[in-house]
Design a protein around this motif. Structure first.
Motif, short mmCIF file in Angstrom:
data_model
loop_
_atom_site.label_atom_id
_atom_site.label_comp_id
_atom_site.label_asym_id
_atom_site.label_seq_id
_atom_site.Cartn_x
_atom_site.Cartn_y
_atom_site.Cartn_z
N LEU A 32 -25.19 -32.48 -72.38
CA LEU A 32 -24.70 -30.93 -72.90
C LEU A 32 -25.16 -29.94 -71.80
N SER A 33 -26.44 -29.91 -71.37
CA SER A 33 -26.74 -28.83 -70.38
C SER A 33 -26.14 -28.94 -68.93
N LEU A 34 -26.08 -30.48 -68.61
CA LEU A 34 -25.66 -30.62 -67.36
C LEU A 34 -24.05 -30.20 -67.34
N ARG A 35 -23.21 -30.52 -68.34
CA ARG A 35 -21.82 -30.19 -68.55
C ARG A 35 -21.47 -28.79 -68.40
N GLU A 36 -22.29 -27.94 -68.97
CA GLU A 36 -22.17 -26.73 -69.14
C GLU A 36 -22.56 -26.01 -67.90
N ARG A 37 -23.45 -26.03 -67.14
CA ARG A 37 -23.92 -25.55 -65.79
C ARG A 37 -22.91 -26.12 -64.74
N SER A 38 -22.52 -27.56 -64.78
CA SER A 38 -21.62 -27.88 -63.50
C SER A 38 -20.55 -27.33 -63.61
N ASP A 39 -19.89 -27.05 -65.01
CA ASP A 39 -18.63 -26.51 -65.01
C ASP A 39 -18.63 -25.17 -64.58
N LYS A 40 -19.61 -24.17 -64.79
CA LYS A 40 -19.78 -22.91 -64.22
C LYS A 40 -19.81 -22.78 -63.07
N LEU A 41 -20.46 -23.72 -62.11
CA LEU A 41 -20.44 -23.59 -60.84
C LEU A 41 -18.87 -24.30 -60.14
N ILE A 42 -18.38 -25.26 -60.73
CA ILE A 42 -17.06 -25.82 -60.32
C ILE A 42 -16.12 -24.35 -60.35
N GLU A 43 -16.06 -23.73 -61.46
CA GLU A 43 -15.31 -22.75 -61.99
C GLU A 43 -15.59 -21.55 -61.07
N ALA A 44 -16.61 -21.39 -60.74
CA ALA A 44 -16.91 -20.10 -60.22
C ALA A 44 -16.83 -19.96 -58.64
N GLY A 45 -16.99 -21.03 -57.91
CA GLY A 45 -17.12 -21.09 -56.42
C GLY A 45 -15.97 -21.65 -55.95
N ASP A 46 -16.17 -22.00 -54.68
CA ASP A 46 -14.91 -22.68 -53.62
C ASP A 46 -15.28 -24.33 -53.86
N VAL A 47 -15.58 -24.91 -55.06
CA VAL A 47 -15.93 -26.09 -54.93
C VAL A 47 -14.79 -27.11 -55.13
N LYS A 48 -14.60 -28.11 -54.29
CA LYS A 48 -13.32 -28.75 -54.13
C LYS A 48 -13.97 -30.26 -54.70
N HIS A 49 -15.30 -30.46 -54.45
CA HIS A 49 -15.72 -31.82 -54.59
C HIS A 49 -16.93 -31.92 -55.31
N VAL A 50 -17.11 -32.87 -56.26
CA VAL A 50 -18.36 -32.92 -56.97
C VAL A 50 -19.10 -34.39 -56.62
N ILE A 51 -20.51 -34.11 -56.32
CA ILE A 51 -21.28 -35.40 -55.96
C ILE A 51 -22.45 -35.64 -56.96
N PHE A 52 -22.33 -36.49 -57.68
CA PHE A 52 -23.51 -36.74 -58.53
C PHE A 52 -24.58 -37.97 -57.94
N ASP A 53 -25.69 -37.37 -57.78
CA ASP A 53 -26.87 -38.47 -57.22
C ASP A 53 -27.65 -39.06 -58.39
N PHE A 54 -27.61 -40.20 -58.44
CA PHE A 54 -28.20 -40.96 -59.64
C PHE A 54 -29.53 -41.62 -59.25
N LYS A 55 -30.39 -41.28 -58.08
CA LYS A 55 -31.63 -41.75 -57.65
C LYS A 55 -32.49 -42.04 -58.98
N ASP A 56 -32.51 -40.75 -59.83
CA ASP A 56 -33.60 -40.94 -60.67
C ASP A 56 -33.05 -41.38 -62.00
N VAL A 57 -31.97 -41.89 -62.26
CA VAL A 57 -31.45 -42.44 -63.39
C VAL A 57 -31.47 -43.82 -63.63
N GLY A 58 -31.88 -44.35 -64.59
CA GLY A 58 -32.10 -45.61 -65.24
C GLY A 58 -31.39 -46.12 -66.23
N PHE A 59 -30.74 -45.02 -66.84
CA PHE A 59 -29.95 -45.19 -68.07
C PHE A 59 -28.71 -44.24 -68.28
N MET A 60 -27.64 -44.65 -68.77
CA MET A 60 -26.59 -43.87 -68.76
C MET A 60 -25.72 -44.49 -70.09
#
Length: 125
Positions: A32-60
């Motif tokens: 929920l929080s990740l979706r909201e903030r990432s969307d704002k950053l994508i829509e507000a800037g000159d973002v063309k690509h999005v990269i998710f780093d999963f180094k600290d993720v063990g479950f999804m």
């Protein structure tokens, strides 16, 4: 390079690439929080690509899959691509079973992804 920490996630904007360092398991509450903030950053800037780093993720769970697909669609309509990095075995299995690797590219590090996505983007200009 712009850096930001919000709601337990670390964001970096490097040229036209938004790098999101996912610092916790991706379940419904984290998404929920990740979706909201990432969307704002994508829509507000000159973002063309999005990269998710999963180094600290063990479950999804399935909400994490939905998060990735939604951000992929957002940048795809901007002429960009989505990528993941540092994917562990458990999450890699989820990516393979769900078919996410058909639409989202996988790299070892965020730096590798940035280099590859910028080259591919420049090929389309």
């Amino acid at each position: 390079m712009v850096k930001e920490n919000v709601a337990g996630f670390h964001y970096e904007l490097y040229k036209n690439c938004l790098v999101i360092y996912v610092t916790q398991d991706l379940d419904h509450h984290a998404v929920l929080s990740l979706r909201e903030r990432s969307d704002k950053l994508i829509e507000a800037g000159d973002v063309k690509h999005v990269i998710f780093d999963f180094k600290d993720v063990g479950f999804m769970d399935s909400s994490g899959i939905g998060l990735l697909m939604g951000r992929y669609k957002k940048v795809m309509f901007l002429g960009g691509r989505a990528a993941v990095t540092s994917v562990g075995k458990a999450v890699d299995r989820i990516f393979k079973i769900s078919g996410l690797y058909k639409i989202i590219e996988k790299y070892d590090t965020p730096g590798d992804a940035i280099k590859a996505l910028e080259v591919k983007y420049e090929d389309y200009i």
